[in-house]
Scaffold this motif. Structure first.
Motif: not given
Length: 84
Positions: A2-4, A17-20, A26-29
């Motif tokens: 869903f993202a790269k 780049q999101l494909s959501t 969206l949570r990013a750690v």
């Protein structure tokens, strides 16, 4: 997926780049090579929102990192390198 990330190398920011679908959170750690959490963000994805720039990473030490992304039950991990 869903993202790269545009590049697996970064200096002071990450560009995702999101494909959501819209209306998702969206949570990013970002973790260092020892597994310690260095940064985290949560972002609601609006309609038409297809790119996210995560800035403010210039004070992190150089080295290897793991980016863990999650959206609902979907999860993914990416290996990154902070360089000069």
């Amino acid at each position: 997926m869903f993202a790269k990330v545009r590049s697996s190398n970064f200096i002071d920011a990450l560009q995702l780049q999101l494909s959501t679908p819209s209306g998702c959170c969206l949570r990013a750690v970002l973790k260092d090579d020892k597994g310690c959490v260095c940064r985290s963000i949560e972002k609601d994805i609006d309609t038409g929102y297809r790119e996210l720039t995560w800035s403010g990473l210039n004070d992190l030490p150089y080295g290897r990192y793991t980016l863990e992304l999650s959206q609902g039950s979907d999860e993914m991990k990416l290996s990154l390198v902070k360089r000069i």
